[in-house]
Write a protein that holds these residues in place. Structure first.
Motif, PDB file in Angstrom:
ATOM      1  N   VAL A 571     -40.216 -18.338  23.509  1.00 36.51           N
ATOM      2  CA  VAL A 571     -40.850 -17.461  22.509  1.00 36.51           C
ATOM      3  C   VAL A 571     -39.826 -17.181  21.420  1.00 36.51           C
ATOM      4  CG1 VAL A 571     -41.946 -15.241  22.081  1.00 36.51           C
ATOM      5  CG2 VAL A 571     -42.365 -16.446  24.239  1.00 36.51           C
ATOM      6  N   ARG A 572     -40.083 -17.702  20.223  1.00 30.10           N
ATOM      7  CA  ARG A 572     -39.146 -17.568  19.108  1.00 30.10           C
ATOM      8  C   ARG A 572     -39.701 -16.594  18.079  1.00 30.10           C
ATOM      9  NH1 ARG A 572     -34.931 -19.601  21.480  1.00 30.10           N
ATOM     10  NH2 ARG A 572     -33.922 -19.570  19.441  1.00 30.10           N
ATOM     11  N   LEU A 573     -38.812 -15.828  17.457  1.00 33.11           N
ATOM     12  CA  LEU A 573     -39.249 -14.843  16.477  1.00 33.11           C
ATOM     13  C   LEU A 573     -39.658 -15.523  15.174  1.00 33.11           C
ATOM     14  CD1 LEU A 573     -36.754 -11.887  16.996  1.00 33.11           C
ATOM     15  CD2 LEU A 573     -38.837 -12.482  18.251  1.00 33.11           C
ATOM     16  N   ALA A 574     -40.563 -14.868  14.484  1.00 26.92           N
ATOM     17  CA  ALA A 574     -41.159 -15.446  13.277  1.00 26.92           C
ATOM     18  C   ALA A 574     -40.197 -15.415  12.097  1.00 26.92           C
ATOM     19  CB  ALA A 574     -42.434 -14.689  12.918  1.00 26.92           C
ATOM     20  N   GLN A 605     -38.831 -23.146  10.174  1.00 28.62           N
ATOM     21  CA  GLN A 605     -39.089 -21.804  10.692  1.00 28.62           C
ATOM     22  C   GLN A 605     -40.535 -21.713  11.142  1.00 28.62           C
ATOM     23  OE1 GLN A 605     -39.639 -18.569   7.877  1.00 28.62           O
ATOM     24  NE2 GLN A 605     -39.493 -19.973   6.150  1.00 28.62           N
ATOM     25  N   PHE A 606     -40.796 -20.809  12.088  1.00 26.17           N
ATOM     26  CA  PHE A 606     -42.158 -20.553  12.531  1.00 26.17           C
ATOM     27  C   PHE A 606     -42.785 -19.488  11.642  1.00 26.17           C
ATOM     28  CE2 PHE A 606     -40.144 -22.202  16.407  1.00 26.17           C
ATOM     29  CZ  PHE A 606     -41.021 -23.246  16.685  1.00 26.17           C
ATOM     30  N   ALA A 607     -44.046 -19.729  11.255  1.00 25.86           N
ATOM     31  CA  ALA A 607     -44.740 -18.789  10.373  1.00 25.86           C
ATOM     32  C   ALA A 607     -45.062 -17.483  11.086  1.00 25.86           C
ATOM     33  CB  ALA A 607     -46.018 -19.419   9.836  1.00 25.86           C
ATOM     34  N   PRO A 613     -47.295 -24.109  21.606  1.00 23.93           N
ATOM     35  CA  PRO A 613     -46.928 -25.287  20.806  1.00 23.93           C
ATOM     36  C   PRO A 613     -47.709 -25.423  19.508  1.00 23.93           C
ATOM     37  CG  PRO A 613     -47.224 -25.858  23.130  1.00 23.93           C
ATOM     38  CD  PRO A 613     -47.730 -24.463  22.961  1.00 23.93           C
ATOM     39  N   THR A 614     -48.826 -24.678  19.364  1.00 23.95           N
ATOM     40  CA  THR A 614     -49.643 -24.799  18.149  1.00 23.95           C
ATOM     41  C   THR A 614     -49.212 -23.846  17.039  1.00 23.95           C
ATOM     42  OG1 THR A 614     -51.250 -23.203  19.013  1.00 23.95           O
ATOM     43  CG2 THR A 614     -51.638 -25.537  19.505  1.00 23.95           C
ATOM     44  N   THR A 615     -48.196 -23.019  17.280  1.00 24.06           N
ATOM     45  CA  THR A 615     -47.710 -22.119  16.233  1.00 24.06           C
ATOM     46  C   THR A 615     -47.250 -22.927  15.024  1.00 24.06           C
ATOM     47  OG1 THR A 615     -46.985 -20.519  17.893  1.00 24.06           O
ATOM     48  CG2 THR A 615     -46.063 -20.291  15.687  1.00 24.06           C
ATOM     49  N   THR A 616     -47.661 -22.501  13.836  1.00 21.89           N
ATOM     50  CA  THR A 616     -47.345 -23.250  12.613  1.00 21.89           C
ATOM     51  C   THR A 616     -45.851 -23.218  12.337  1.00 21.89           C
ATOM     52  OG1 THR A 616     -49.511 -22.747  11.675  1.00 21.89           O
ATOM     53  CG2 THR A 616     -47.776 -23.415  10.142  1.00 21.89           C
ATOM     54  N   ARG A 617     -45.315 -24.394  12.045  1.00 26.03           N
ATOM     55  CA  ARG A 617     -43.889 -24.521  11.746  1.00 26.03           C
ATOM     56  C   ARG A 617     -43.723 -25.061  10.335  1.00 26.03           C
ATOM     57  NH1 ARG A 617     -39.581 -26.485  16.172  1.00 26.03           N
ATOM     58  NH2 ARG A 617     -37.664 -25.925  15.059  1.00 26.03           N
ATOM     59  N   LEU A 618     -43.014 -24.301   9.490  1.00 25.80           N
ATOM     60  CA  LEU A 618     -42.716 -24.749   8.135  1.00 25.80           C
ATOM     61  C   LEU A 618     -41.525 -25.698   8.188  1.00 25.80           C
ATOM     62  CD1 LEU A 618     -44.371 -22.095   7.691  1.00 25.80           C
ATOM     63  CD2 LEU A 618     -43.033 -21.761   5.606  1.00 25.80           C
ATOM     64  N   SER A 652     -42.296 -22.648   0.686  1.00 31.88           N
ATOM     65  CA  SER A 652     -41.249 -21.653   0.478  1.00 31.88           C
ATOM     66  C   SER A 652     -41.321 -20.493   1.458  1.00 31.88           C
ATOM     67  CB  SER A 652     -41.315 -21.120  -0.957  1.00 31.88           C
ATOM     68  OG  SER A 652     -42.605 -20.577  -1.226  1.00 31.88           O
ATOM     69  N   ASP A 653     -42.531 -20.064   1.838  1.00 33.74           N
ATOM     70  CA  ASP A 653     -42.656 -18.887   2.690  1.00 33.74           C
ATOM     71  C   ASP A 653     -44.050 -18.836   3.295  1.00 33.74           C
ATOM     72  OD1 ASP A 653     -44.345 -17.500   0.640  1.00 33.74           O
ATOM     73  OD2 ASP A 653     -42.468 -17.520  -0.480  1.00 33.74           O
ATOM     74  N   ALA A 654     -44.275 -17.827   4.136  1.00 35.59           N
ATOM     75  CA  ALA A 654     -45.559 -17.696   4.820  1.00 35.59           C
ATOM     76  C   ALA A 654     -45.812 -16.237   5.148  1.00 35.59           C
ATOM     77  CB  ALA A 654     -45.570 -18.535   6.096  1.00 35.59           C
ATOM     78  N   HIS A 655     -47.064 -15.947   5.484  1.00 35.98           N
ATOM     79  CA  HIS A 655     -47.411 -14.633   6.036  1.00 35.98           C
ATOM     80  C   HIS A 655     -47.754 -14.749   7.511  1.00 35.98           C
ATOM     81  CE1 HIS A 655     -48.774 -10.558   6.411  1.00 35.98           C
ATOM     82  NE2 HIS A 655     -49.974 -10.956   6.815  1.00 35.98           N
ATOM     83  N   ASN A 656     -48.472 -15.787   7.878  1.00 34.63           N
ATOM     84  CA  ASN A 656     -48.818 -16.034   9.279  1.00 34.63           C
ATOM     85  C   ASN A 656     -49.105 -17.523   9.439  1.00 34.63           C
ATOM     86  OD1 ASN A 656     -51.437 -16.407   8.235  1.00 34.63           O
ATOM     87  ND2 ASN A 656     -52.022 -14.291   8.678  1.00 34.63           N
ATOM     88  N   ASN A 657     -49.750 -17.898  10.533  1.00 31.10           N
ATOM     89  CA  ASN A 657     -50.002 -19.313  10.811  1.00 31.10           C
ATOM     90  C   ASN A 657     -50.915 -19.983   9.791  1.00 31.10           C
ATOM     91  OD1 ASN A 657     -48.466 -19.643  13.194  1.00 31.10           O
ATOM     92  ND2 ASN A 657     -50.066 -18.659  14.414  1.00 31.10           N
TER      93      ASN A 657
END
Length: 676
Positions: A571-574, A605-607, A613-618, A652-657
């Motif tokens: 579990v990685r922090l956003a 980074q994770f959004a 495994p489906t968490t969005t990764r930038l 450049s950035d995200a708010h969520n997935n």
């Protein structure tokens, strides 16, 4: 690419300008001291904490226009999307919309902050409740305001435009009033634009400020700022298969004419500084702010079904009214006892914050957006989903002692007591459900500094902070949350600061930040919040700032961070990339011609918090920026800044997935500046 002309006036005040109110000294890109880091006027070399300062000159050289642009060049800080309506950042793994300060006083309303009236931006990393109070789990961002100065009058002005069609005009005027007072006026008007379809906006702000030397060591200042901001709310593009969707860099997923955020703010700040004796000074600030904020948005609410499939949409409108009344008083006493020098700080703070917030959920004519046949839906907002009023009253008292044990050893130690009371009424979905919570917290700070020589300090520090269960915006407090203790943050840090020369410094630090009483929705019942335990962020930071030669200035840094849930490393922090690096250079080839070159790198980074495994990764990105400076004459400067010189495609950035911002393509801003 067509570049529109930009004209800007030089921003540096004359060297003979003497500030009536102390805000901290800087030379070029180097900050010498900070009044904020310890609430005492202390050289940064003697502050046992990582502090990054972006000076006025660096902001001007890089043609920065927003706080987000400033912070993108500060490693260890991740800029978030903020749902397209506010500043939002992640510091050492801790996401926040409220850990912003103005001259050391809380500035926690959600909005986009301008740079037009700033002398510097300070980023203080790590939780230091003793200085800043609640929140600030990963650190804080402090804006230092320009103040009137005696000793000379000047007028600066700027007009600029960029290749997206945005332009701005600003002015900075300082006028002495006799020998003991001065008036300063900063003002800006700007139109907004970028590469995204349908994005536009306007912002204007004005900040008159008068300061008076009252004599006998006493000084006073009165500032008023009016801000009006009206822009399109853009929440970017959705994800596809655990990554941002590609091929839709400019596509707008809101509804033109509906997606909009507005802010009207009026902020009054009174400052009174004085000497009670040769070794005793007091500093008092009173701030009143009235904020009227609205944002309405239609946005992607899920992943795309395919590259040319459909995207689920959602919508809501959210008005907020906030009134902040904040008082801060500090007494600094310098004395010597038993062969030790002491700089003792006694402080009191009082806050009274009234908030009213509603949220109306939208009804869309079509709840999906067809990528193959893009048609914007219509939307209405009939359903009231949240209706909350609250009052927060806080009282704090703190004491800190900076102890010098000879020339080589210094100790910084202190305690702070905070009383936090929230009373509110939640009218939706349960009419007139009152909520109340009181918290009493004591937060320590301890730092040890060893100086093997006068220009080197080796330090270790420990500090704490806390965040009440009502969060940083006081919107709600469920029955479950009322029974949970505040979240707590503790930071261990060891670092080295080296003033290589008076105009060049190097800093490095390693840290471990633990967050306890962390919460998350219950997997078995998402409407209930449960305590999941502890998160940990460990990291390393390095920064180099100053002059490598008389003609060459740099500001650079690197950070490595590992942010995770304790006991479950999967579990990685956003929004906490493992690696970030930045470097900005300015080289003056001749007295009239200079060049700038910058690079920003950010690993993937994770959004959102990675729980599957489906968490969005930038993906990782590297962006290169450049500039050319030309001095037309002693009063006029011409400047061209190019962002994303190699036209890199990135996110450049995200708010969520499902809300991810595509980075801007190659673009330019031309600026012509003059002083009168």
């Amino acid at each position: 690419m067509m570049v529109a002309p930009t004209f800007a006036l030089a921003q540096e005040p004359p060297s003979e300008l003497t500030p009536i109110l102390v805000t901290g000294q800087a030379r070029g890109y180097i900050a010498i001291d900070s009044v904020t880091a310890t609430k005492t006027d202390t050289p940064l070399l003697n502050v046992p904490q990582t502090v990054t300062v972006v000076t006025r000159q660096q902001m001007d050289d890089q043609a920065l226009h927003s706080l987000g642009e400033v912070l993108r060049y500060v490693p260890g800080v991740t800029v978030g999307q903020g749902e397209g309506n506010r500043d939002q950042i992640t510091l050492r793994g801790q996401n926040t919309t409220a850990d912003f300060f103005l001259d050391g006083v809380r500035d926690d309303v959600q909005y986009f902050r301008g740079l037009y009236n700033l002398e510097r931006v300070e980023v203080l990393k790590g939780p230091y409740a003793l200085i800043f109070g609640r929140g600030g789990g990963g650190g804080i961002v402090n804006r230092v305001q320009k103040t009137p100065g005696a000793g000379g009058a000047f007028s600066n002005g700027r007009i600029s435009a960029d290749s997206f069609g945005a332009w701005d005009v600003s002015a900075d005027v300082n006028a002495p009033i006799g020998d003991t007072a001065a008036f300063r006026l900063n003002a800006v008007f700007e139109t907004l634009g970028n590469h995204r379809d349908f994005y536009k906006g306007e912002r204007y702000a004005v900040n008159p400020y008068v300061a008076v030397d009252l004599g006998a060591g006493w000084r006073a200042g009165l500032s008023y700022e009016h801000v009006n901001d009206d822009r399109v709310t853009d929440r970017g593009v959705p994800s596809l298969g655990g990554a941002p969707i590609t091929g839709y860099r400019d596509q707008f997923f809101g509804v033109p004419g509906v997606n909009r955020t507005t802010l009207e703010a009026n902020i009054v700040k009174l400052r009174l500084d004085g000497a009670l004796a040769n070794n005793v000074e007091v500093f008092t600030t009173i701030l009143y702010g009235d904020y009227d904020k609205l944002y309405t948005n239609v946005f992607p609410n899920g992943a795309a079904t395919g590259q040319t499939g459909t995207v689920p949409l959602s919508s809501y409108t959210d008005p907020t009214d906030r009134q902040n009344f904040l008082v801060q008083a500090n007494l600094v006493w310098e004395t010597s006892t038993g062969g030790m020098d002491h700089k003792v700080l006694f402080g009191l703070e009082y806050g009274d914050q009234d908030s009213a917030n509603q949220r109306r959920n939208g009804v869309l004519s079509s709840a999906t957006f067809n990528l193959a046949n893009p048609v914007f839906p219509t939307v209405t907002f009939p359903a009231l989903g949240r209706d909350t009023v609250s009052n927060v009253e806080s009282v704090s008292a703190y004491v800190q002692d900076q102890i010098s044990l000879g020339d080589r050893v210094e100790i910084v130690a202190g305690l702070r007591y905070d009383r936090f009371d929230i009373n509110g009424i939640d009218r939706q979905p349960n009419p007139d459900r009152p909520f109340v919570r009181s918290d009493d917290k004591v937060s320590p700070r301890l730092g040890l500094i060893y100086k093997p020589q006068s220009n080197i300090s080796i330090y270790g520090s420990y500090s704490q902070s806390f965040l009440p269960r009502s969060g940083d915006q006081f919107l709600s407090l469920t029955t479950t949350q009322q029974n949970l203790e505040p979240e707590e943050f503790s930071n261990h840090e060891v670092g080295v600061k080296w003033d290589v020369r008076p105009d060049l410094n190097v800093t490095t630090a390693v840290f471990r930040l633990d967050r306890t009483n962390a919460t998350t929705p219950d997997p078995l019942n998402p409407t209930v919040t449960i305590n999941v335990g502890e998160t940990r962020t460990e990291g390393f930071e390095l920064a180099v700032t100053g002059r490598l030669s008389p003609n060459w200035q740099i500001s650079g840094g690197y950070s490595w961070q590992d942010a995770r849930l304790q006991g479950n490393d999967s579990v990685r922090l956003a929004q906490t990339p493992k690696q970030q690096a930045s470097l900005w250079n300015r080289y003056d080839a001749t007295r009239r011609l200079g060049f700038g070159l910058g690079v920003v790198h950010q690993s993937s980074q994770f959004a959102a918090i990675r729980t599957s495994p489906t968490t969005t990764r930038l993906p990782a990105f590297t962006r290169v920026d450049a500039a050319v400076f030309f001095k037309v004459n002693e009063a006029v400067d011409l400047q061209l800044n190019v962002e994303n010189l190699f036209d890199t495609s990135y996110f450049s950035d995200a708010h969520n997935n499902f809300n991810i911002s595509p980075g801007a393509p190659l673009n330019a801003r031309l600026t012509l500046g003059a002083r009168f």
